[in-house]
Scaffold this motif. Structure first.
Motif, PDB file in Angstrom:
ATOM      1  N   CYS A  30       5.049  -2.927 -10.051  1.00  0.00           N
ATOM      2  CA  CYS A  30       5.206  -4.314  -9.612  1.00  0.00           C
ATOM      3  C   CYS A  30       5.224  -4.485  -8.097  1.00  0.00           C
ATOM      4  O   CYS A  30       5.412  -5.591  -7.613  1.00  0.00           O
ATOM      5  CB  CYS A  30       6.457  -4.933 -10.230  1.00  0.00           C
ATOM      6  SG  CYS A  30       7.985  -4.127  -9.773  1.00  0.00           S
ATOM      7  N   ALA A  31       5.009  -3.427  -7.341  1.00  0.00           N
ATOM      8  CA  ALA A  31       5.029  -3.551  -5.879  1.00  0.00           C
ATOM      9  C   ALA A  31       4.096  -2.532  -5.237  1.00  0.00           C
ATOM     10  O   ALA A  31       3.827  -1.479  -5.800  1.00  0.00           O
ATOM     11  CB  ALA A  31       6.452  -3.342  -5.350  1.00  0.00           C
ATOM     12  N   VAL A  32       3.621  -2.880  -4.060  1.00  0.00           N
ATOM     13  CA  VAL A  32       2.821  -1.960  -3.247  1.00  0.00           C
ATOM     14  C   VAL A  32       3.778  -1.333  -2.238  1.00  0.00           C
ATOM     15  O   VAL A  32       4.488  -2.045  -1.529  1.00  0.00           O
ATOM     16  CB  VAL A  32       1.676  -2.706  -2.519  1.00  0.00           C
ATOM     17  CG1 VAL A  32       0.914  -1.761  -1.603  1.00  0.00           C
ATOM     18  CG2 VAL A  32       0.742  -3.362  -3.536  1.00  0.00           C
ATOM     19  N   PHE A  33       3.816  -0.018  -2.188  1.00  0.00           N
ATOM     20  CA  PHE A  33       4.713   0.678  -1.274  1.00  0.00           C
ATOM     21  C   PHE A  33       4.005   1.029   0.021  1.00  0.00           C
ATOM     22  O   PHE A  33       2.796   1.264   0.029  1.00  0.00           O
ATOM     23  CB  PHE A  33       5.254   1.959  -1.937  1.00  0.00           C
ATOM     24  CG  PHE A  33       6.235   1.675  -3.031  1.00  0.00           C
ATOM     25  CD1 PHE A  33       7.594   1.666  -2.760  1.00  0.00           C
ATOM     26  CD2 PHE A  33       5.821   1.401  -4.319  1.00  0.00           C
ATOM     27  CE1 PHE A  33       8.518   1.394  -3.767  1.00  0.00           C
ATOM     28  CE2 PHE A  33       6.721   1.130  -5.330  1.00  0.00           C
ATOM     29  CZ  PHE A  33       8.084   1.121  -5.047  1.00  0.00           C
ATOM     30  N   SER A  34       4.780   1.087   1.100  1.00  0.00           N
ATOM     31  CA  SER A  34       4.226   1.471   2.402  1.00  0.00           C
ATOM     32  C   SER A  34       4.513   2.939   2.673  1.00  0.00           C
ATOM     33  O   SER A  34       5.632   3.405   2.454  1.00  0.00           O
ATOM     34  CB  SER A  34       4.840   0.638   3.526  1.00  0.00           C
ATOM     35  OG  SER A  34       4.398  -0.688   3.441  1.00  0.00           O
ATOM     36  N   THR A  35       3.500   3.631   3.141  1.00  0.00           N
ATOM     37  CA  THR A  35       3.687   5.012   3.565  1.00  0.00           C
ATOM     38  C   THR A  35       3.289   5.140   5.025  1.00  0.00           C
ATOM     39  O   THR A  35       2.480   4.357   5.541  1.00  0.00           O
ATOM     40  CB  THR A  35       2.858   5.998   2.712  1.00  0.00           C
ATOM     41  OG1 THR A  35       1.475   5.703   2.865  1.00  0.00           O
ATOM     42  CG2 THR A  35       3.244   5.913   1.249  1.00  0.00           C
ATOM     43  N   TYR A  36       3.865   6.117   5.673  1.00  0.00           N
ATOM     44  CA  TYR A  36       3.617   6.365   7.091  1.00  0.00           C
ATOM     45  C   TYR A  36       3.242   7.827   7.238  1.00  0.00           C
ATOM     46  O   TYR A  36       4.051   8.716   6.977  1.00  0.00           O
ATOM     47  CB  TYR A  36       4.854   6.011   7.918  1.00  0.00           C
ATOM     48  CG  TYR A  36       5.087   4.514   7.872  1.00  0.00           C
ATOM     49  CD1 TYR A  36       4.538   3.705   8.858  1.00  0.00           C
ATOM     50  CD2 TYR A  36       5.756   3.922   6.817  1.00  0.00           C
ATOM     51  CE1 TYR A  36       4.690   2.328   8.796  1.00  0.00           C
ATOM     52  CE2 TYR A  36       5.911   2.550   6.744  1.00  0.00           C
ATOM     53  CZ  TYR A  36       5.371   1.758   7.739  1.00  0.00           C
ATOM     54  OH  TYR A  36       5.508   0.404   7.667  1.00  0.00           O
ATOM     55  N   ASP A  37       1.992   8.066   7.607  1.00  0.00           N
ATOM     56  CA  ASP A  37       1.449   9.408   7.659  1.00  0.00           C
ATOM     57  C   ASP A  37       1.181   9.830   9.098  1.00  0.00           C
ATOM     58  O   ASP A  37       0.913   8.993   9.967  1.00  0.00           O
ATOM     59  CB  ASP A  37       0.155   9.498   6.851  1.00  0.00           C
ATOM     60  CG  ASP A  37       0.387   9.269   5.357  1.00  0.00           C
ATOM     61  OD1 ASP A  37       1.533   9.416   4.903  1.00  0.00           O
ATOM     62  OD2 ASP A  37      -0.582   8.955   4.653  1.00  0.00           O
ATOM     63  N   VAL A  38       1.241  11.131   9.328  1.00  0.00           N
ATOM     64  CA  VAL A  38       1.036  11.693  10.661  1.00  0.00           C
ATOM     65  C   VAL A  38      -0.126  12.680  10.621  1.00  0.00           C
ATOM     66  O   VAL A  38      -0.130  13.615   9.818  1.00  0.00           O
ATOM     67  CB  VAL A  38       2.313  12.402  11.171  1.00  0.00           C
ATOM     68  CG1 VAL A  38       2.047  13.128  12.479  1.00  0.00           C
ATOM     69  CG2 VAL A  38       3.449  11.391  11.336  1.00  0.00           C
ATOM     70  N   THR A  79       0.096   0.989   0.851  1.00  0.00           N
ATOM     71  CA  THR A  79      -0.523   0.727   2.143  1.00  0.00           C
ATOM     72  C   THR A  79      -0.078   1.880   3.023  1.00  0.00           C
ATOM     73  O   THR A  79       1.100   2.226   3.047  1.00  0.00           O
ATOM     74  CB  THR A  79      -0.079  -0.614   2.762  1.00  0.00           C
ATOM     75  OG1 THR A  79       1.333  -0.642   2.869  1.00  0.00           O
ATOM     76  CG2 THR A  79      -0.565  -1.776   1.927  1.00  0.00           C
ATOM     77  N   THR A  80      -1.022   2.520   3.668  1.00  0.00           N
ATOM     78  CA  THR A  80      -0.674   3.648   4.519  1.00  0.00           C
ATOM     79  C   THR A  80      -0.987   3.316   5.966  1.00  0.00           C
ATOM     80  O   THR A  80      -1.962   2.635   6.265  1.00  0.00           O
ATOM     81  CB  THR A  80      -1.389   4.940   4.077  1.00  0.00           C
ATOM     82  OG1 THR A  80      -0.870   6.030   4.844  1.00  0.00           O
ATOM     83  CG2 THR A  80      -2.886   4.871   4.243  1.00  0.00           C
ATOM     84  N   HIS A  81      -0.136   3.785   6.829  1.00  0.00           N
ATOM     85  CA  HIS A  81      -0.270   3.610   8.269  1.00  0.00           C
ATOM     86  C   HIS A  81      -0.354   5.014   8.847  1.00  0.00           C
ATOM     87  O   HIS A  81       0.564   5.813   8.636  1.00  0.00           O
ATOM     88  CB  HIS A  81       0.945   2.884   8.837  1.00  0.00           C
ATOM     89  CG  HIS A  81       1.295   1.633   8.091  1.00  0.00           C
ATOM     90  ND1 HIS A  81       1.894   1.662   6.839  1.00  0.00           N
ATOM     91  CD2 HIS A  81       1.106   0.338   8.391  1.00  0.00           C
ATOM     92  CE1 HIS A  81       2.060   0.416   6.417  1.00  0.00           C
ATOM     93  NE2 HIS A  81       1.600  -0.400   7.334  1.00  0.00           N
ATOM     94  N   VAL A  82      -1.433   5.317   9.538  1.00  0.00           N
ATOM     95  CA  VAL A  82      -1.639   6.676  10.030  1.00  0.00           C
ATOM     96  C   VAL A  82      -1.448   6.711  11.547  1.00  0.00           C
ATOM     97  O   VAL A  82      -2.007   5.881  12.270  1.00  0.00           O
ATOM     98  CB  VAL A  82      -3.036   7.214   9.653  1.00  0.00           C
ATOM     99  CG1 VAL A  82      -3.217   8.647  10.150  1.00  0.00           C
ATOM    100  CG2 VAL A  82      -3.235   7.152   8.138  1.00  0.00           C
ATOM    101  N   PHE A  83      -0.677   7.694  11.991  1.00  0.00           N
ATOM    102  CA  PHE A  83      -0.366   7.881  13.402  1.00  0.00           C
ATOM    103  C   PHE A  83      -0.822   9.264  13.839  1.00  0.00           C
ATOM    104  O   PHE A  83      -0.684  10.226  13.093  1.00  0.00           O
ATOM    105  CB  PHE A  83       1.146   7.756  13.641  1.00  0.00           C
ATOM    106  CG  PHE A  83       1.695   6.395  13.335  1.00  0.00           C
ATOM    107  CD1 PHE A  83       1.919   5.485  14.355  1.00  0.00           C
ATOM    108  CD2 PHE A  83       1.971   6.013  12.033  1.00  0.00           C
ATOM    109  CE1 PHE A  83       2.418   4.218  14.076  1.00  0.00           C
ATOM    110  CE2 PHE A  83       2.470   4.754  11.738  1.00  0.00           C
ATOM    111  CZ  PHE A  83       2.691   3.851  12.772  1.00  0.00           C
TER     112      PHE A  83
END
Length: 186
Positions: free
Chosen positions: A38-46, A128-132
């Motif tokens: 029921c939800a989209v999770f946020s991930t933070y990748d390096v 949703t992924t955010h890549v750094f």
């Protein structure tokens, strides 16, 4: 920890009302699987880069993306800032502290996969992924201590050309292409 965008400008990534009080809760696989429906999770990748320009990728041993080379990282817990999320996930998976680094935000993407680790696996996952990008020193590289009992089974260092010409996920190739345009920041 200061986070910057690809132009070297401050990347404003956290806004929190002073009265906001969070009580982070770690869900078991069953509850987490229901929440994933029921939800989209946020991930933070390096995406780590060493001084010779090679990038660190980990082979995932769990779904989603099982068997593929991917980045270090993971989800953000409620009430945790983006810098703290990057630090905690990198420390957990690679054994290094990036508190003194200046991560560069590269790209954001919505990633939907047909399978996930939690039951029912066939319900898939959507994040949703955010890549750094994080530049490591030779001393950082020497201190790497990957947690192979967690989500990755092995690591490897790959040149930009190896990634572009190899059997890597298109998103990994895209991130590596963007990262090669960012001057080293270590």
């Amino acid at each position: 920890m200061r986070i910057v965008d690809i132009f070297g400008e401050d990347f404003i990534c956290d806004y929190r009302e002073e009265r906001a009080a969070f009580k982070p809760l770690w869900l078991g696989d069953g509850e987490y699987g229901r929440a994933m429906n029921c939800a989209v999770f946020s991930t933070y990748d390096v995406l780590c880069r060493r001084p010779d320009g090679k990038f660190l990728l980990l082979v995932r041993q769990i779904q989603p993306l099982k068997g593929l080379c991917w980045f270090s990282g993971g989800r953000q817990m409620t009430g945790t800032s983006v810098p703290d999320t990057l630090r905690k996930n990198t420390k957990r998976e690679l054994g290094i502290d990036i508190a003194d680094k200046e991560p560069v935000f590269l790209v954001w993407a919505s990633i939907a996969c047909e399978k996930r680790e939690q039951l029912p696996q066939e319900d898939g996952s959507h994040t949703t992924t955010h890549v750094f990008l994080v530049d490591l020193t030779e001393a950082d590289v020497a201190e790497l201590l990957p947690n192979n009992e967690f989500e990755s089974q092995s690591i490897g260092w790959y040149s930009p050309a190896e990634i572009q010409n190899g059997e890597f996920h298109d998103f990994v190739k895209r991130c590596a292409r963007i990262a090669t345009r960012v001057p080293e920041r270590s």
